[in-house]
Design an enzyme around this catalytic site. Sequence first.
Site, short mmCIF file in Angstrom:
data_model
loop_
_atom_site.label_atom_id
_atom_site.label_comp_id
_atom_site.label_asym_id
_atom_site.label_seq_id
_atom_site.Cartn_x
_atom_site.Cartn_y
_atom_site.Cartn_z
N ALA A 266 -17.65 5.23 24.60
CA ALA A 266 -17.61 4.48 23.35
C ALA A 266 -16.78 5.20 22.29
O ALA A 266 -17.00 5.06 21.10
CB ALA A 266 -19.04 4.24 22.85
N GLY A 267 -15.80 5.99 22.75
CA GLY A 267 -14.94 6.72 21.81
C GLY A 267 -14.15 5.76 20.92
O GLY A 267 -13.91 4.62 21.27
N PRO B 217 7.79 -3.67 10.97
CA PRO B 217 8.40 -4.94 10.59
C PRO B 217 7.80 -5.62 9.35
O PRO B 217 8.41 -6.52 8.81
CB PRO B 217 8.17 -5.81 11.82
CG PRO B 217 6.95 -5.27 12.44
CD PRO B 217 6.86 -3.82 12.08
N CYS C 60 0.82 -1.22 0.00
CA CYS C 60 0.00 0.00 0.00
C CYS C 60 0.85 1.26 0.00
O CYS C 60 0.39 2.32 -0.38
CB CYS C 60 -1.00 0.01 1.15
SG CYS C 60 -0.50 -0.90 2.59
N ASN C 61 2.11 1.15 0.41
CA ASN C 61 2.94 2.34 0.46
C ASN C 61 3.92 2.48 -0.70
O ASN C 61 4.60 3.48 -0.82
CB ASN C 61 3.72 2.40 1.76
CG ASN C 61 2.84 2.81 2.91
OD1 ASN C 61 1.88 3.55 2.71
ND2 ASN C 61 3.14 2.32 4.10
N ARG C 62 4.02 1.44 -1.52
CA ARG C 62 4.98 1.54 -2.62
C ARG C 62 4.66 0.56 -3.75
O ARG C 62 4.13 -0.53 -3.51
CB ARG C 62 6.40 1.29 -2.12
CG ARG C 62 6.63 -0.11 -1.56
CD ARG C 62 8.02 -0.29 -1.01
NE ARG C 62 8.19 0.55 0.17
CZ ARG C 62 8.92 1.65 0.20
NH1 ARG C 62 9.58 2.02 -0.87
NH2 ARG C 62 9.00 2.36 1.29
N MET D 24 -10.99 5.83 19.92
CA MET D 24 -9.67 5.46 20.40
C MET D 24 -9.75 4.36 21.46
O MET D 24 -8.92 3.46 21.49
CB MET D 24 -9.03 6.69 21.03
CG MET D 24 -7.61 6.48 21.34
SD MET D 24 -6.65 7.51 20.30
CE MET D 24 -5.45 8.07 21.44
#
Lengths: 428, 272
Positions: free
Chosen positions: A193-194, A118, A52-54, A196
């Site tokens: 219920a946030g 990793p 997804c990043n490269r 985070m």
Amino acid sequence: MQKEILIVGLNHRSAPIEVRESVAFEASHLREALAQLRAYPAIQEGVILSTCNRVEVVAAAADGPSAAAEIKKFLDEQGARRNTGQLDDHVYAYQGADAVRHVFRVAASLDSMVVGEPQILGQLKDYYSAAQEAGSVGAILHRLFHRAFSVAKRVRTETGIASRAVSVSSVAVDLARRIFDRFDDKTVMLIGAGKMGGLMARHLQSNGARSLMVTNRTFERAVELAGSIHGSPILFEDFPRYLKIADLVIGCTGAQEVLIDAGAVGAILKERKHKPMFFIDIGDRRNFDSQINKLDNAYLYNIDDLQAVANENLQERSNEAEKAETIVLEEVENFTRWIHSLEQVPTIAALRQRFDEIGRKEMEKSLTGGLKGLSDEQREALENMTTAIINKMLHGPISQLKKNAQQEDDEGTLYVAALKRLFDLEGK
Amino acid sequence: MDVTFLKIAALFYLLAGVSFALYVFFQRDVVSKLSPLIVACGFAAHTAALGVHFFQTGYPNVTQFREALSFYSWVMVAGYLVVHFKYRLSVLGAIIAPLAFLMTLAAFAFGTGSEALPPELKSYWLPVHVTVAFLGNAAFALAFGVSLIYLLSERQLKHKKMTLLMKRFPSLETLDRLNYIFLVWGFPLMTLGIVSGSMWAAIHWGSYWSWDPRQISSGIAWLFYGALLHGRATGLRGRKAALLTTFGFCVVIGYFLWGEAIFPSRHGGRFD
């Protein structure tokens, strides 16, 4: 002819996610894509890497510049299928030592969005073996990738690059691990219920936590969240009664006031026979009394504390990353030497061929000209003499080249270049 | 007395101490597996030292202070090795190895002359009494070790200052549990030590309890550890338990080192 390593592609820094996605290769089509890549005339070896990043193509080619152009075209075609515009602005291309360095940095997770994460090494290994199975890996890329894997390992063991948590939620789990040995016999209480809080609860679950209570002022939301993370919902009014069985308490509410004060926790601890409690306060306002941290066997971290630890860890990671860069540079140098040492073998062969050719031509010329009519014995003696002269003359240069090849230093490269020019060995 | 093996043992303990320090303070993972092995080598040499003496004289060499010190550290290292292979608690070695080094060093630094066993100590009670007593003390030494680590780790958590050092520490829960386990082992052994000592005293001195300074000091330590054990069973844990364990051990080891010099005792193994 000498092969060169090159890498062409785009990553999270050079291109936005939409562009990366448009060029990304699906795992199911990888074999096909590798075949297409190899069909380009200038590319001898190739590995496709697509996360997804490269999206990157690593290749070995005799003609670097045209191979780079071909890979760009290859990526363009891949993107064109999904109707994206020009990729040119987003694509980078490296050759030679720069390309080697780039591959090593990717493997060592120095080029990752979160430095030190990793996963990239595993992905790199997967894409490499896919390419190997598809038959698009030769001696050069084989060596390059295996070096890259061991560079990654070296960086991991010799630097602390991956040793520290850098997100708030992983820092919290990390801290919890320093208090508790295991989570499967612990109870987690989530107040509010946030988003985070839910994330952190999941993180704890993936680390073994099984028993989870969820409470919220609006009971329906508690039920909803409890359903999605396999917890049991409890009424907001009831949560203080359940606190005594909770080992980890996560507060993530929008409440303005303090929900749990230190006095109450002191009483609860007594009831729990002082079994430790870990309070994590990540709401917008402080929901837990800061005095809780002063109690024996109770630990309180709020969002700022967690963020501070995370920042510190990130700082530490970038310090470690500097060490890692040094390791990478060192390894690039070693690898480049190896590449150059490869050049010496064909040069020796070409040199010998050239001399033999001259000898043969001159012999023919003489035998059909002024030396016509020699006996077989005389002819043989003449041939022997020519071969001996060639051998004697070549002995010095060749043994010098072989010595240089073993030493793998820059001097060797210099001699190779000189010999190529002096005896016009290019293209042989 | 031949101290070659003892010197070798001390050397290994020193090496192990350095290697543990590298592991804990400088984050060198390579030595994490090596250090306990170095301790094990030291232990082997140490065992040889004690064995040679036993076969030469026919009785365990524990009757002089320096010999007792050596025997004590031997039992402690044995305890550490057991704990290490059961719980993989490498970091405890960072405390035990230097301690063992200092004790063995002291054991031959205080002189190497051999003295004949005093006749009143020629008894089967000697090995029994000394072994259980030192096993108990060794358990307390290990409890002291984990308590120190607990206090250090707890402090960092409370002050919200993380250091790389902490990465090497087991969780507080583990440390606290180990502290309890060592206490549970140490206390009955200490009790046996006192009981066997009293019975021996009854035979040789004519009375189970004669208010000898050693008897009084062991009695106080026994009461202290008994109270601590009782406290633990009723909910005392964490920092307070660790503090009390540390305090108790400091008193016991302090008395072991200097007590007899202040309060002369008929008990053997005194420093003279």
